[in-house]
Design a protein around this motif. Structure first.
Motif, PDB file in Angstrom:
ATOM      1  N   PHE A   1      -7.623 -44.722  -2.525  1.00  0.00           N
ATOM      2  CA  PHE A   1      -7.937 -45.510  -3.847  1.00  0.00           C
ATOM      3  C   PHE A   1      -8.793 -46.680  -3.647  1.00  0.00           C
ATOM      4  O   PHE A   1      -8.894 -47.481  -2.418  1.00  0.00           O
ATOM      5  CB  PHE A   1      -6.534 -46.090  -4.337  1.00  0.00           C
ATOM      6  CG  PHE A   1      -5.574 -44.942  -4.526  1.00  0.00           C
ATOM      7  CD1 PHE A   1      -5.977 -43.804  -5.208  1.00  0.00           C
ATOM      8  CD2 PHE A   1      -4.137 -45.096  -4.106  1.00  0.00           C
ATOM      9  CE1 PHE A   1      -4.813 -42.847  -5.430  1.00  0.00           C
ATOM     10  CE2 PHE A   1      -3.353 -44.155  -4.515  1.00  0.00           C
ATOM     11  CZ  PHE A   1      -3.686 -43.063  -4.970  1.00  0.00           C
TER      12      PHE A   1
ATOM     13  N   PHE B   1      -1.026 -59.117   2.959  1.00  0.00           N
ATOM     14  CA  PHE B   1      -0.912 -57.915   2.562  1.00  0.00           C
ATOM     15  C   PHE B   1      -2.249 -57.373   2.709  1.00  0.00           C
ATOM     16  O   PHE B   1      -3.427 -57.811   2.395  1.00  0.00           O
ATOM     17  CB  PHE B   1      -0.914 -57.839   0.585  1.00  0.00           C
ATOM     18  CG  PHE B   1       0.415 -58.067   0.130  1.00  0.00           C
ATOM     19  CD1 PHE B   1       1.533 -57.902   0.475  1.00  0.00           C
ATOM     20  CD2 PHE B   1       0.345 -59.298  -0.770  1.00  0.00           C
ATOM     21  CE1 PHE B   1       2.630 -58.219   0.005  1.00  0.00           C
ATOM     22  CE2 PHE B   1       1.386 -59.575  -1.268  1.00  0.00           C
ATOM     23  CZ  PHE B   1       2.717 -59.139  -0.904  1.00  0.00           C
ATOM     24  N   GLY B   2      -2.205 -56.203   3.579  1.00  0.00           N
ATOM     25  CA  GLY B   2      -3.278 -55.598   4.075  1.00  0.00           C
ATOM     26  C   GLY B   2      -4.089 -54.432   3.291  1.00  0.00           C
ATOM     27  O   GLY B   2      -3.726 -54.593   1.821  1.00  0.00           O
TER      28      GLY B   2
ATOM     29  N   HIS C   1      -1.262 -52.246   0.766  1.00  0.00           N
ATOM     30  CA  HIS C   1      -1.032 -52.898  -0.555  1.00  0.00           C
ATOM     31  C   HIS C   1      -2.044 -53.267  -1.519  1.00  0.00           C
ATOM     32  O   HIS C   1      -2.105 -53.132  -2.860  1.00  0.00           O
ATOM     33  CB  HIS C   1      -0.246 -54.356   0.074  1.00  0.00           C
ATOM     34  CG  HIS C   1       0.906 -54.013   0.448  1.00  0.00           C
ATOM     35  ND1 HIS C   1       0.939 -53.800   1.906  1.00  0.00           N
ATOM     36  CD2 HIS C   1       2.368 -54.069   0.022  1.00  0.00           C
ATOM     37  CE1 HIS C   1       2.381 -53.399   2.509  1.00  0.00           C
ATOM     38  NE2 HIS C   1       3.059 -53.789   1.407  1.00  0.00           N
TER      39      HIS C   1
ATOM     40  N   ALA D   1      -4.688 -51.320  -1.871  1.00  0.00           N
ATOM     41  CA  ALA D   1      -5.136 -49.893  -2.654  1.00  0.00           C
ATOM     42  C   ALA D   1      -4.054 -49.702  -3.680  1.00  0.00           C
ATOM     43  O   ALA D   1      -4.315 -49.323  -4.701  1.00  0.00           O
ATOM     44  CB  ALA D   1      -5.073 -48.976  -1.498  1.00  0.00           C
TER      45      ALA D   1
ATOM     46  N   SER E   1       6.161 -51.050   3.790  1.00  0.00           N
ATOM     47  CA  SER E   1       5.279 -51.709   4.558  1.00  0.00           C
ATOM     48  C   SER E   1       5.464 -51.199   6.034  1.00  0.00           C
ATOM     49  O   SER E   1       6.753 -51.247   6.409  1.00  0.00           O
ATOM     50  CB  SER E   1       5.445 -53.141   4.615  1.00  0.00           C
ATOM     51  OG  SER E   1       4.920 -53.727   5.923  1.00  0.00           O
TER      52      SER E   1
ATOM     53  N   GLU F   1       4.727 -52.650   8.612  1.00  0.00           N
ATOM     54  CA  GLU F   1       4.969 -53.717   9.619  1.00  0.00           C
ATOM     55  C   GLU F   1       6.434 -54.420   9.329  1.00  0.00           C
ATOM     56  O   GLU F   1       7.166 -54.872  10.272  1.00  0.00           O
ATOM     57  CB  GLU F   1       4.182 -55.127   9.199  1.00  0.00           C
ATOM     58  CG  GLU F   1       3.242 -55.734  10.257  1.00  0.00           C
ATOM     59  CD  GLU F   1       2.059 -56.450   9.731  1.00  0.00           C
ATOM     60  OE1 GLU F   1       2.193 -57.425   9.615  1.00  0.00           O
ATOM     61  OE2 GLU F   1       1.220 -55.884   9.548  1.00  0.00           O
TER      62      GLU F   1
HETATM   63  N1  LIG Z   1      -7.793 -47.651   0.199  1.00  0.00           N
HETATM   64  C1  LIG Z   1      -6.825 -46.956   0.774  1.00  0.00           C
HETATM   65  N2  LIG Z   1      -6.136 -45.794   0.003  1.00  0.00           N
HETATM   66  C2  LIG Z   1      -5.153 -45.017   0.279  1.00  0.00           C
HETATM   67  N3  LIG Z   1      -4.611 -45.643   1.627  1.00  0.00           N
HETATM   68  C3  LIG Z   1      -5.127 -46.642   2.107  1.00  0.00           C
HETATM   69  C4  LIG Z   1      -6.126 -47.207   1.810  1.00  0.00           C
HETATM   70  N4  LIG Z   1      -6.536 -48.143   2.748  1.00  0.00           N
HETATM   71  C5  LIG Z   1      -5.472 -48.329   3.660  1.00  0.00           C
HETATM   72  N5  LIG Z   1      -4.470 -47.242   3.326  1.00  0.00           N
HETATM   73  C6  LIG Z   1      -3.547 -46.953   4.134  1.00  0.00           C
HETATM   74  O1  LIG Z   1      -3.044 -48.192   4.972  1.00  0.00           O
HETATM   75  C7  LIG Z   1      -3.065 -48.028   6.301  1.00  0.00           C
HETATM   76  C8  LIG Z   1      -3.510 -49.249   6.869  1.00  0.00           C
HETATM   77  O2  LIG Z   1      -2.517 -50.312   6.233  1.00  0.00           O
HETATM   78  P1  LIG Z   1      -2.727 -51.784   6.577  1.00  0.00           P
HETATM   79  O3  LIG Z   1      -1.963 -52.142   7.770  1.00  0.00           O
HETATM   80  O4  LIG Z   1      -4.385 -52.397   6.637  1.00  0.00           O
HETATM   81  O5  LIG Z   1      -2.161 -52.408   5.255  1.00  0.00           O
HETATM   82  P2  LIG Z   1      -0.837 -53.355   4.973  1.00  0.00           P
HETATM   83  O6  LIG Z   1      -1.078 -53.653   3.561  1.00  0.00           O
HETATM   84  O7  LIG Z   1      -0.918 -54.345   5.919  1.00  0.00           O
HETATM   85  O8  LIG Z   1       0.300 -52.398   5.164  1.00  0.00           O
HETATM   86  P3  LIG Z   1       1.599 -52.602   6.411  1.00  0.00           P
HETATM   87  O9  LIG Z   1       2.630 -53.633   5.926  1.00  0.00           O
HETATM   88  O10 LIG Z   1       2.027 -51.079   6.207  1.00  0.00           O
HETATM   89  O11 LIG Z   1       0.626 -52.842   7.517  1.00  0.00           O
HETATM   90  C9  LIG Z   1      -4.024 -47.018   6.616  1.00  0.00           C
HETATM   91  O12 LIG Z   1      -3.648 -46.451   8.017  1.00  0.00           O
HETATM   92  C10 LIG Z   1      -4.218 -45.801   5.526  1.00  0.00           C
HETATM   93  O13 LIG Z   1      -2.982 -45.013   5.775  1.00  0.00           O
END
Ligand SMILES: Nc1ncnc2c1ncn2[C@@H]1O[C@H](COP(=O)(O)OP(=O)(O)OP(=O)(O)O)[C@@H](O)[C@H]1O
Length: 246
Positions: free
Chosen positions: A179, A191-192, A195, A197, A213, A215
């Protein structure tokens, strides 16, 4: 002004209507549309003030205001389409993402499992706005949602675990969907991309997205451009009850 013919007006009308009803999903068009709506309101207010000030009779005002009629018509039409979509009217029939109660239980079980194991997940429920453009570039699945299938998809290091699962009615339509992430600058750095997306897709469609998450194992829900972070299973069920009818 007087060079504008009825045919030009009609063409502009059709053109703008096509943009605002078909492309309303993209962020640029949404911003453009908001500006456009404001412009229509300003033009109408100015026109009314002019009418009163210059004591113009209504038929003269109509001729003078001919160029803004398509703007007005398009805005009314677009608003009408958006209201119909909100009410769940799609392509001539009432539509909403109905999800069976048994499937909701399977979903909660899976999200709880993923959260306890700190397995990252992104699960998006399509409602009245089509997610076809994201489905078309993802891995097709087309199987009824259950705990085992959903949990297995997100298992780390497997080919389908990256990206989002899209659910239509009670079926997992695809996995590995991507997305457009939100462009908002006020989202905390914690939030990476997962979140972002989730928020992104909720800004441009009426979908509901669940995030687990990797993490922290925390569960969040994104809807209408807003992320409700770190919610309980009970709160998640309330979201499902509110947004996805049984
Ligand atoms: N644009 C996107 N659309 C759908 N999924 C995505 C997108 N960008 C990243 N992801 C998913 O999120 C993963 C990376 O998550 P990231 O660690 O950067 O995010 P986060 O929000 O910090 O979540 P977490 O807390 O799970 O680490 C990727 O491996 C992929 O599976």
């Amino acid at each position: 002004m007087s060079d504008i013919t009825q045919f030009d007006v009609l063409l502009i009308n059709v053109y703008l209507l096509a943009i605002f009803t078909n492309l309303i999903k993209t962020k640029t068009i949404i911003h453009l549309y908001r500006f456009f709506k404001l412009l229509v309101v300003v033009l109408i207010v100015v026109a009314i003030i002019e009418m009163v000030r210059e004591q113009i009779v209504w038929h003269e005002a109509l001729i003078k205001g001919l160029p803004i009629i398509p703007l007005f018509v398009v805005t009314v039409q677009t608003e009408f389409v958006l209201i119909l979509k909100k009410l769940g009217f799609k392509g001539g029939h009432l539509f909403s993402n109905t999800i069976e109660d048994t499937v909701k239980i399977e979903l909660i079980k899976s999200v709880d499992f993923l959260s306890s194991k700190r397995i990252g997940a992104l699960i998006t429920f399509e409602k009245t706005n089509s997610l076809d453009e994201y489905i078309s570039t993802a891995y097709p699945i087309n199987a009824q949602l259950n705990h085992e299938l959903l949990s297995t998809i997100f298992f780390p290091s497997t080919p389908l675990h990256d990206g989002a699962v899209i659910v239509r009615m009670s079926n997992i339509v695809c996995a590995g969907a991507y997305f457009p992430p939100t462009e908002r600058l006020d989202i905390p750095k914690t939030f990476g991309s997962r979140h972002r997306a989730a928020i992104g897709i909720s800004e441009i469609t009426d979908s509901l997205t669940i995030v687990v998450s990797e993490e922290t194992g925390k569960i969040s829900v994104a809807v209408d451009g807003y992320l409700d972070h770190d919610i309980s299973k009970e709160a998640l069920l309330l979201y499902l009850e509110k947004h996805l009818q049984s």
